[in-house]
Motif scaffolding. Structure first.
Motif, mmCIF file in Angstrom:
data_model
loop_
_atom_site.group_PDB
_atom_site.id
_atom_site.type_symbol
_atom_site.label_atom_id
_atom_site.label_comp_id
_atom_site.label_asym_id
_atom_site.label_seq_id
_atom_site.Cartn_x
_atom_site.Cartn_y
_atom_site.Cartn_z
ATOM 1 N N ILE A 39 -4.435 1.322 -3.129
ATOM 2 C CA ILE A 39 -5.705 1.069 -2.601
ATOM 3 C C ILE A 39 -5.982 -0.378 -2.866
ATOM 4 O O ILE A 39 -6.569 -1.103 -1.989
ATOM 5 C CB ILE A 39 -6.857 1.987 -3.562
ATOM 6 C CG1 ILE A 39 -6.800 3.169 -3.067
ATOM 7 C CG2 ILE A 39 -8.297 1.357 -3.256
ATOM 8 C CD1 ILE A 39 -7.788 4.188 -3.867
ATOM 9 N N PHE A 48 -10.253 1.549 0.494
ATOM 10 C CA PHE A 48 -11.653 1.774 -0.550
ATOM 11 C C PHE A 48 -12.403 3.027 0.111
ATOM 12 O O PHE A 48 -13.727 2.655 0.490
ATOM 13 C CB PHE A 48 -12.195 0.692 -0.901
ATOM 14 C CG PHE A 48 -11.685 -0.089 -1.932
ATOM 15 C CD1 PHE A 48 -12.081 0.030 -3.344
ATOM 16 C CD2 PHE A 48 -10.846 -1.032 -1.766
ATOM 17 C CE1 PHE A 48 -11.404 -0.736 -4.242
ATOM 18 C CE2 PHE A 48 -10.150 -1.779 -2.558
ATOM 19 C CZ PHE A 48 -10.427 -1.776 -3.894
ATOM 20 N N TYR A 50 -14.000 6.849 -0.625
ATOM 21 C CA TYR A 50 -14.353 7.605 -1.762
ATOM 22 C C TYR A 50 -15.323 8.712 -1.176
ATOM 23 O O TYR A 50 -15.972 8.551 -0.316
ATOM 24 C CB TYR A 50 -14.907 6.789 -2.858
ATOM 25 C CG TYR A 50 -13.929 6.062 -3.407
ATOM 26 C CD1 TYR A 50 -12.857 6.083 -4.549
ATOM 27 C CD2 TYR A 50 -13.926 4.698 -3.142
ATOM 28 C CE1 TYR A 50 -11.929 5.559 -4.949
ATOM 29 C CE2 TYR A 50 -13.058 3.678 -3.503
ATOM 30 C CZ TYR A 50 -12.013 4.106 -4.556
ATOM 31 O OH TYR A 50 -11.173 3.147 -5.132
ATOM 32 N N ASN A 51 -15.416 9.991 -2.164
ATOM 33 C CA ASN A 51 -16.296 10.651 -1.891
ATOM 34 C C ASN A 51 -17.839 10.313 -2.067
ATOM 35 O O ASN A 51 -18.037 9.787 -3.199
ATOM 36 C CB ASN A 51 -15.977 12.082 -2.682
ATOM 37 C CG ASN A 51 -15.088 12.919 -2.015
ATOM 38 O OD1 ASN A 51 -15.387 13.781 -1.196
ATOM 39 N ND2 ASN A 51 -13.906 12.977 -2.229
ATOM 40 N N ARG A 174 -9.454 15.719 -2.042
ATOM 41 C CA ARG A 174 -10.430 14.769 -1.948
ATOM 42 C C ARG A 174 -10.879 14.020 -0.644
ATOM 43 O O ARG A 174 -11.944 13.391 -0.439
ATOM 44 C CB ARG A 174 -9.988 13.718 -2.934
ATOM 45 C CG ARG A 174 -8.873 12.764 -2.617
ATOM 46 C CD ARG A 174 -8.528 11.339 -3.587
ATOM 47 N NE ARG A 174 -9.784 10.540 -3.657
ATOM 48 C CZ ARG A 174 -9.764 9.560 -2.903
ATOM 49 N NH1 ARG A 174 -8.574 9.213 -2.067
ATOM 50 N NH2 ARG A 174 -10.593 8.733 -3.025
ATOM 51 N N LEU A 181 -17.143 11.338 3.251
ATOM 52 C CA LEU A 181 -16.569 10.009 2.791
ATOM 53 C C LEU A 181 -17.352 9.022 3.268
ATOM 54 O O LEU A 181 -17.969 9.059 4.184
ATOM 55 C CB LEU A 181 -15.050 10.111 3.315
ATOM 56 C CG LEU A 181 -14.130 11.372 2.953
ATOM 57 C CD1 LEU A 181 -12.873 11.184 3.774
ATOM 58 C CD2 LEU A 181 -13.949 11.321 1.520
#
Length: 287
Positions: A39, A48, A50-51, A174, A181
């Motif tokens: 990353i 980058f 993410y949840n 994920r 996201l």
């Protein structure tokens, strides 16, 4: 950088920059160390992703809201009860010093309640601001998510590809819900020319490096540079063609028609080749 699936006919591995510098490439343990390094390796920060945990955030805000409503009810009940007591107690409604120094059990309870309300209100308002910030974040590009999942699942191809998943358990999923996201990198401009440059073969001019034989990285700096050059060329061509055409045409009616045509072409080019808003489009066309 943008992460793209690399088609078989476009395969090829660039030399490792560490090897070119005479340094041994550093290998990270598969899992959190390798994913974190992967990353962080992208200068454009496009990895980058993410949840956002929108459902959990909403539930947390609802819990805080319910708790504050309960605290507000307790304070209202205290106000109602103290409003019927003797005048000395009612002085606490008008004097902060009297309220803070009072030894009355109800006023001590009120001070404790005030402190708790302050803490919960601060926590609630900070959560609101943070959630608003998250909601303003950009959604990641589906192509980037797809290629990143390929890499994380250990399904990339070639001798330098990965053959073991990076995560197990719940973390292995994920990236499954793309609606949940968020991308933390700055928003990339997505005008018509940027999409054109990303077409197969044309995007080769923006190739930065390969992750392995199935995934390639494309530099946003190179894409923006290519888009800028193409925009300048098209703008110059359009300007020269319009000037030369109007110079060669001598009939006034034909000139007027050509001016209308070139105005429409100019407005269309501004709309297609840039991310200009309506007001900017009207202003540039009027000028």
């Amino acid at each position: 950088m943008r992460l793209k699936l690399w088609k078989s006919q476009e395969r090829g591995v660039n030399p490792d920059p560490d090897l070119e510098l005479g340094q041994a490439p550093r290998n990270f343990i598969n899992g959190f160390p390798s994913v974190a390094a992967f990353i962080a390796s992208d200068p454009d920060n496009s990895f980058f992703i993410y949840n956002a945990f929108h459902r959990l955030s909403s539930r947390n805000l609802l819990y805080l809201e319910a708790e504050i409503l309960d605290l507000q009810k307790q304070q209202d009940d205290l106000d109602f009860r103290d409003s019927r007591r003797d005048p000395d107690v009612q002085q606490c409604f008008r004097s902060w010093t009297k309220l803070r120094t009072s030894g009355d059990p109800d006023q001590v309870k009120r001070m404790e309640l005030i402190e708790k309300i302050r803490e919960r209100l601060k926590e609630y308002q900070e959560a609101l601001v943070l959630q608003q910030t998250v909601l303003k974040m950009e959604k990641p590009q589906s192509g980037t998510v797809e290629a990143l999942k390929l890499w994380l699942d250990g399904r990339s191809e070639g001798p330098s590809g990965r053959h073991a998943p990076s995560f197990s358990g719940l973390m292995a999923h994920r990236l499954d819900d793309e609606n949940n996201l968020v991308a933390m990198h700055p928003a990339f401009e997505k005008d018509w020319l940027a999409r054109l440059v990303e077409l197969p073969y044309l995007r080769l001019i923006c190739l930065d490096t390969h992750v392995d034989e199935s995934i390639a990285l494309f530099s946003m700096r190179k894409i923006n540079r290519a888009v800028t050059i193409i925009s300048m060329v098209l703008a110059v061509v359009l300007l020269i063609v319009s000037i030369v055409t109007l110079y060669l045409v001598t009939n006034n009616n034909t000139r007027l028609a050509l001016i209308c045509v070139f105005t429409v072409v100019f407005a269309g080019s501004v709309h297609l080749l840039t991310n200009a808003k309506r007001a900017e489009l009207f202003a540039s066309t009027a000028a």
